[in-house]
Design an enzyme around this catalytic site. Sequence first.
Site, PDB file in Angstrom:
ATOM      1  N   GLY A   1       0.822  -1.208   0.000  1.00 34.93           N
ATOM      2  CA  GLY A   1       0.000   0.000   0.000  1.00 34.93           C
ATOM      3  C   GLY A   1       0.852   1.253   0.000  1.00 34.93           C
ATOM      4  O   GLY A   1       2.079   1.190  -0.026  1.00 34.93           O
TER       5      GLY A   1
ATOM      6  N   ASN B   1      -2.857  -8.341  -0.003  1.00 35.18           N
ATOM      7  CA  ASN B   1      -3.779  -9.048  -0.919  1.00 35.18           C
ATOM      8  C   ASN B   1      -4.035  -8.220  -2.177  1.00 35.18           C
ATOM      9  O   ASN B   1      -4.855  -8.575  -3.008  1.00 35.18           O
ATOM     10  CB  ASN B   1      -5.094  -9.407  -0.220  1.00 35.18           C
ATOM     11  CG  ASN B   1      -5.916  -8.178   0.143  1.00 35.18           C
ATOM     12  OD1 ASN B   1      -5.468  -7.045  -0.047  1.00 35.18           O
ATOM     13  ND2 ASN B   1      -7.111  -8.392   0.664  1.00 35.18           N
TER      14      ASN B   1
ATOM     15  N   GLY C   1      -3.551  -2.152  -2.326  1.00 39.69           N
ATOM     16  CA  GLY C   1      -2.098  -2.062  -2.565  1.00 39.69           C
ATOM     17  C   GLY C   1      -1.807  -2.359  -4.029  1.00 39.69           C
ATOM     18  O   GLY C   1      -2.625  -2.969  -4.722  1.00 39.69           O
TER      19      GLY C   1
ATOM     20  N   THR D   1     -12.186  -6.725   7.583  1.00 39.10           N
ATOM     21  CA  THR D   1     -10.734  -6.665   7.425  1.00 39.10           C
ATOM     22  C   THR D   1     -10.116  -5.980   8.631  1.00 39.10           C
ATOM     23  O   THR D   1      -9.115  -6.438   9.173  1.00 39.10           O
ATOM     24  CB  THR D   1     -10.341  -5.848   6.167  1.00 39.10           C
ATOM     25  OG1 THR D   1     -11.056  -6.363   5.072  1.00 39.10           O
ATOM     26  CG2 THR D   1      -8.847  -5.916   5.891  1.00 39.10           C
TER      27      THR D   1
ATOM     28  N   TYR E   1     -15.558   2.990  10.222  1.00 45.11           N
ATOM     29  CA  TYR E   1     -14.095   2.958  10.197  1.00 45.11           C
ATOM     30  C   TYR E   1     -13.531   3.363  11.559  1.00 45.11           C
ATOM     31  O   TYR E   1     -12.657   2.705  12.121  1.00 45.11           O
ATOM     32  CB  TYR E   1     -13.599   3.892   9.088  1.00 45.11           C
ATOM     33  CG  TYR E   1     -12.102   3.930   8.921  1.00 45.11           C
ATOM     34  CD1 TYR E   1     -11.378   2.763   8.733  1.00 45.11           C
ATOM     35  CD2 TYR E   1     -11.415   5.141   8.933  1.00 45.11           C
ATOM     36  CE1 TYR E   1     -10.003   2.798   8.574  1.00 45.11           C
ATOM     37  CE2 TYR E   1     -10.044   5.193   8.771  1.00 45.11           C
ATOM     38  CZ  TYR E   1      -9.343   4.011   8.591  1.00 45.11           C
ATOM     39  OH  TYR E   1      -7.984   4.057   8.437  1.00 45.11           O
TER      40      TYR E   1
ATOM     41  N   LYS F   1     -11.464   0.817  14.000  1.00 51.09           N
ATOM     42  CA  LYS F   1     -10.110   1.149  14.433  1.00 51.09           C
ATOM     43  C   LYS F   1     -10.036   1.294  15.955  1.00 51.09           C
ATOM     44  O   LYS F   1      -9.010   0.989  16.562  1.00 51.09           O
ATOM     45  CB  LYS F   1      -9.637   2.435  13.749  1.00 51.09           C
ATOM     46  CG  LYS F   1      -9.222   2.198  12.305  1.00 51.09           C
ATOM     47  CD  LYS F   1      -7.993   1.299  12.275  1.00 51.09           C
ATOM     48  CE  LYS F   1      -7.425   1.109  10.907  1.00 51.09           C
ATOM     49  NZ  LYS F   1      -6.194   0.316  10.904  1.00 51.09           N
TER      50      LYS F   1
END
Length: 323
Positions: A10, A32, A36, A95, A149, A153
């Site tokens: 990334g 994956n 990226g 993820t 998000y 996080k």
Amino acid sequence: MRVLITGGAGFIGSHLAEELINSGHQVMILDNLSTGRLENIKPLEKNPNFELVIDTILNENLMDKLVEKSDIIFHLAAAVGVELIVKKPLESLTTNIKGSEIVLEMAYRYHKKVLITSTSEIYGKNVNGPLKEDDDRILGSPLKTRWSYSTAKAVDEMLAYVYWKQRDVPSVIVRLFNTVGPRQTGTYGMVVPRFVEQAMINEPLTVYGTGKQSRCFIHVKDVVKTLVKLIGEPKAVGEVFNIGSQEEISIEQLAKEIIRVTKSRSRITYTSYEKAYEDGFEDMQRRVPDTSKINKLIGFKLTYTLPAIIEDIVNYLKTNKRS
Ligand code: UDP
């Protein structure tokens, strides 16, 4: 040392890989390639100290093997970018939460040091500034996808912290504030690469909302140098640190500055948040970090001003035409 970087292909991960290799470490990256890109790690491809594994952090058997043979782990793999989060909230939640849990569990299994990258989104709509690491989080409804998000996080941070508290996993958490630079793509919503690309082809710069909302932008090279320094500092373990610039600029002013630096003929247009993202979208009006904690521990000084950052991105885009 043998370093594992999840999400190493990334934008930030690839710069970190370069920084570590230049400092004499062996780097293995796991990516994956969802966001990226192989192009990001092209400069490292033939380096004997570099290894690439294309797979997901959700593959537990693989993660077990990779963590076992590493000395430290930088966990950067995540679904990022406001536009991506709003479009694919489920993927970003799984993820970001499951992935971090697997990384931490493996770090526990083999007792490895791990740095978890978090975000200034943690603070949500808290417009006070500069924001300190223990300041309050102010979030909207969990049903507004933007906050997924921030929430994911926050769970990552809590996991890292309790894996340290309860299970002795030496973890360090960093909250990155609007990191920008070469290789960042505008595809997932980030404002600086979008504006620079628009300016370079004299297209209108698309400001969302009034443009009075502000951010502080930091060059990725300043970030990765700081991450490498921080992971080597024993007192950082079990702690969380803000990393970012304190040079605050409104998005409208940013657009003007990018037009000025690129000598563009672009004009500025204004679009509502609803049109840009989704109905009921909530933005944060201001986001300025207090960086005194990291400064006190390891010294924290930025080498790039905003015009220098913009010029660096322009030069990159001129020599690396996007496919
Ligand atoms: N933004 C904008 N035009 C764009 C992309 C983003 O005006 O083409 C705005 C966005 O609404 C936000 C700011 O720029 O207020 C920073 O957006 P970004 O997604 O880069 O970072 P974040 O919101 O996560 O700080």
